[in-house]
Scaffold this active site. Sequence first.
Site, mmCIF file in Angstrom:
data_model
loop_
_atom_site.group_PDB
_atom_site.id
_atom_site.type_symbol
_atom_site.label_atom_id
_atom_site.label_comp_id
_atom_site.label_asym_id
_atom_site.label_seq_id
_atom_site.Cartn_x
_atom_site.Cartn_y
_atom_site.Cartn_z
ATOM 1 N N SER A 176 0.686 -1.327 -0.069
ATOM 2 C CA SER A 176 -0.112 0.066 -0.081
ATOM 3 C C SER A 176 0.882 1.250 0.107
ATOM 4 O O SER A 176 2.034 1.330 0.354
ATOM 5 C CB SER A 176 -0.872 0.021 1.219
ATOM 6 N N TYR A 208 -1.227 -0.594 10.477
ATOM 7 C CA TYR A 208 -1.193 -1.125 8.878
ATOM 8 C C TYR A 208 -0.027 -0.473 8.059
ATOM 9 O O TYR A 208 0.497 -1.042 7.158
ATOM 10 C CB TYR A 208 -2.553 -0.306 8.442
#
Length: 177
Positions: free
Chosen positions: A127, A140
């Site tokens: 990501s 994350y």
Amino acid sequence: RHIALELGKAGCKVVVNYASSDAAAKEVCDEIAAMEGGGQGFPMKADMGDRDQVRTMIENVVEEVGPVNVLVNNAGITKDMLTMMMTKEDFTDVIDINLNGVFWASQAAFQGSMMGQKMGRIINVASIVGQIGNPGQANYAAAKGGVIGMTRAMAKEFGARNICVNAVCPGFIESDM
């Protein structure tokens, strides 16, 4: 879902991993079977944060479907919270699935198929958050940043055996997550 459908459209045998929603996985497999292109879908349950379940899933794939030629590591969860309020479970759950699961699946696919056939492709979905960070997503960002570094290391390790390892780092994508 979209990745599985595109691979099915290309005529691949696609294992659709799921942690809890067998109906959704079966639906994707049915869609693959209905497409022109000759792809097949195989639903298989495994918690990507559980090393033993991941290894068993890869063993079952090899036994029931055939060798793993392409592995797409795209399982992921979020448990967003400001760092000062994040619990141990919120941190470790995200690391277990988003980072450790990539490691367990890649290792199992390499050992179970790719190393012996000296061929394979591993695609890790990281990501942009792993590159730039995001408030409320320390867990994350750590997991996806780890995937990026791990991808680079695996690419160097596995490349000598004709196994290509890459990561893609998309931005925000509308999905169930």
